[in-house]
Design a protein around this motif. Structure first.
Motif, PDB file in Angstrom:
ATOM      1  N   MET A   1       0.213 -22.216  -1.079  1.00 48.26           N
ATOM      2  CA  MET A   1      -1.076 -21.155  -0.386  1.00 48.26           C
ATOM      3  C   MET A   1      -1.264 -19.667  -1.442  1.00 48.26           C
ATOM      4  SD  MET A   1       1.698 -18.741   2.246  1.00 48.26           S
ATOM      5  CE  MET A   1       0.932 -19.549   3.487  1.00 48.26           C
ATOM      6  N   LYS A   2      -1.872 -19.538  -1.340  1.00 48.36           N
ATOM      7  CA  LYS A   2      -1.981 -18.086  -2.168  1.00 48.36           C
ATOM      8  C   LYS A   2      -1.293 -17.193  -2.238  1.00 48.36           C
ATOM      9  CE  LYS A   2      -5.901 -16.603  -4.598  1.00 48.36           C
ATOM     10  NZ  LYS A   2      -6.037 -16.342  -5.479  1.00 48.36           N
ATOM     11  N   LEU A   3      -1.162 -16.290  -2.774  1.00 49.10           N
ATOM     12  CA  LEU A   3      -0.526 -15.209  -2.906  1.00 49.10           C
ATOM     13  C   LEU A   3      -0.839 -13.952  -3.665  1.00 49.10           C
ATOM     14  CD1 LEU A   3       2.890 -16.578  -4.670  1.00 49.10           C
ATOM     15  CD2 LEU A   3       1.854 -15.725  -2.085  1.00 49.10           C
ATOM     16  N   GLU A   4      -1.304 -12.645  -3.036  1.00 49.08           N
ATOM     17  CA  GLU A   4      -1.665 -11.277  -3.651  1.00 49.08           C
ATOM     18  C   GLU A   4      -0.985 -11.016  -3.797  1.00 49.08           C
ATOM     19  OE1 GLU A   4      -5.495 -10.597  -1.800  1.00 49.08           O
ATOM     20  OE2 GLU A   4      -5.943 -12.348  -0.313  1.00 49.08           O
ATOM     21  N   LEU A   5      -0.799 -10.302  -5.484  1.00 48.62           N
ATOM     22  CA  LEU A   5      -0.059  -8.602  -4.870  1.00 48.62           C
ATOM     23  C   LEU A   5      -0.748  -7.824  -5.871  1.00 48.62           C
ATOM     24  CD1 LEU A   5       2.049 -10.837  -8.454  1.00 48.62           C
ATOM     25  CD2 LEU A   5       2.576 -10.542  -5.851  1.00 48.62           C
ATOM     26  N   THR A   6      -0.043  -6.489  -5.107  1.00 43.56           N
ATOM     27  CA  THR A   6       0.054  -5.587  -5.553  1.00 43.56           C
ATOM     28  C   THR A   6      -0.566  -4.973  -7.080  1.00 43.56           C
ATOM     29  OG1 THR A   6       1.698  -4.140  -5.765  1.00 43.56           O
ATOM     30  CG2 THR A   6       0.743  -4.286  -3.567  1.00 43.56           C
ATOM     31  N   ASP A   7      -0.942  -3.908  -7.333  1.00 46.10           N
ATOM     32  CA  ASP A   7      -1.300  -4.045  -8.706  1.00 46.10           C
ATOM     33  C   ASP A   7      -0.138  -3.007  -9.112  1.00 46.10           C
ATOM     34  OD1 ASP A   7      -3.919  -4.077  -8.692  1.00 46.10           O
ATOM     35  OD2 ASP A   7      -4.502  -1.922  -8.448  1.00 46.10           O
ATOM     36  N   ARG A   8       0.897  -2.701  -8.773  1.00 41.97           N
ATOM     37  CA  ARG A   8       2.277  -2.049  -8.705  1.00 41.97           C
ATOM     38  C   ARG A   8       3.264  -3.814  -9.155  1.00 41.97           C
ATOM     39  NH1 ARG A   8       5.650  -0.949 -12.343  1.00 41.97           N
ATOM     40  NH2 ARG A   8       7.839  -0.137 -11.007  1.00 41.97           N
ATOM     41  N   GLN A   9       3.185  -4.796  -7.718  1.00 41.68           N
ATOM     42  CA  GLN A   9       3.684  -6.116  -8.545  1.00 41.68           C
ATOM     43  C   GLN A   9       3.592  -6.380  -9.137  1.00 41.68           C
ATOM     44  OE1 GLN A   9       2.774  -7.288  -4.219  1.00 41.68           O
ATOM     45  NE2 GLN A   9       4.575  -6.790  -3.821  1.00 41.68           N
ATOM     46  N   LYS A  10       1.947  -6.964  -9.658  1.00 44.78           N
ATOM     47  CA  LYS A  10       1.283  -7.241 -11.332  1.00 44.78           C
ATOM     48  C   LYS A  10       1.878  -6.977 -12.520  1.00 44.78           C
ATOM     49  CE  LYS A  10      -2.825  -8.517  -9.016  1.00 44.78           C
ATOM     50  NZ  LYS A  10      -4.287  -8.548  -8.855  1.00 44.78           N
ATOM     51  N   GLU A  11       2.515  -4.957 -11.773  1.00 44.44           N
ATOM     52  CA  GLU A  11       3.187  -4.986 -13.489  1.00 44.44           C
ATOM     53  C   GLU A  11       4.559  -5.193 -13.589  1.00 44.44           C
ATOM     54  OE1 GLU A  11       2.968  -0.556 -12.851  1.00 44.44           O
ATOM     55  OE2 GLU A  11       0.882   0.034 -12.750  1.00 44.44           O
ATOM     56  N   ILE A  12       5.034  -5.204 -12.453  1.00 46.91           N
ATOM     57  CA  ILE A  12       6.416  -5.706 -12.507  1.00 46.91           C
ATOM     58  C   ILE A  12       6.459  -7.009 -13.448  1.00 46.91           C
ATOM     59  CG2 ILE A  12       8.426  -6.386 -11.126  1.00 46.91           C
ATOM     60  CD1 ILE A  12       7.574  -4.142  -9.327  1.00 46.91           C
ATOM     61  N   VAL A  13       5.971  -8.006 -12.598  1.00 48.73           N
ATOM     62  CA  VAL A  13       5.387  -9.015 -13.230  1.00 48.73           C
ATOM     63  C   VAL A  13       5.339  -9.126 -14.222  1.00 48.73           C
ATOM     64  CG1 VAL A  13       4.051 -11.533 -13.076  1.00 48.73           C
ATOM     65  CG2 VAL A  13       4.831 -10.075 -10.465  1.00 48.73           C
ATOM     66  N   ASN A  14       4.058  -8.388 -14.776  1.00 50.21           N
ATOM     67  CA  ASN A  14       4.376  -8.266 -16.438  1.00 50.21           C
ATOM     68  C   ASN A  14       5.257  -8.021 -17.161  1.00 50.21           C
ATOM     69  OD1 ASN A  14       2.656  -8.836 -18.214  1.00 50.21           O
ATOM     70  ND2 ASN A  14       2.509  -6.923 -18.374  1.00 50.21           N
ATOM     71  N   SER A  15       5.600  -6.663 -17.109  1.00 52.01           N
ATOM     72  CA  SER A  15       7.414  -6.729 -17.383  1.00 52.01           C
ATOM     73  C   SER A  15       7.974  -7.572 -17.461  1.00 52.01           C
ATOM     74  CB  SER A  15       7.762  -5.662 -17.288  1.00 52.01           C
ATOM     75  OG  SER A  15       9.159  -5.203 -17.351  1.00 52.01           O
ATOM     76  N   LEU A  16       8.613  -8.701 -16.301  1.00 50.23           N
ATOM     77  CA  LEU A  16       9.277  -9.829 -15.773  1.00 50.23           C
ATOM     78  C   LEU A  16       8.676 -10.655 -17.419  1.00 50.23           C
ATOM     79  CD1 LEU A  16       9.671  -9.895 -12.093  1.00 50.23           C
ATOM     80  CD2 LEU A  16      11.821  -9.030 -14.444  1.00 50.23           C
TER      81      LEU A  16
END
Length: 84
Positions: A1-16
């Protein structure tokens, strides 16, 4: 399934991803593509949950603002697993 993240969620993922030190690079790479397996979802949810426990709660055990963001991120990433 295709997931779409917000810009803020992408920032959090990058930090993780940085905190993870490359141990789960494939899961993070697939998440960036928006295509994750159930196994990768489980791995990513575990990392987000750990972050929540360390950084996302107040002394009263209520979520802080960052914790609420982590909860929303969990909802997005975990959705394919809950829909099946």
């Amino acid at each position: 399934m295709k997931l779409e993240l917000t810009d803020r969620q992408k920032e959090i993922v990058n930090s993780l991803r940085i905190k993870d030190g490359g141990k789960n690079a494939l899961a993070f790479d697939d998440l960036e593509k928006g295509e994750v397996t159930f196994s990768e979802i489980e791995t990513l949810c575990g990392l987000i949950n750990a972050e929540f426990m360390m950084e996302g709660i107040l002394p009263t055990f209520e979520p802080n603002d960052y914790g609420l963001e982590l909860e929303r991120l969990l909802d997005v990433i975990n959705k394919p697993r809950l829909s099946s």
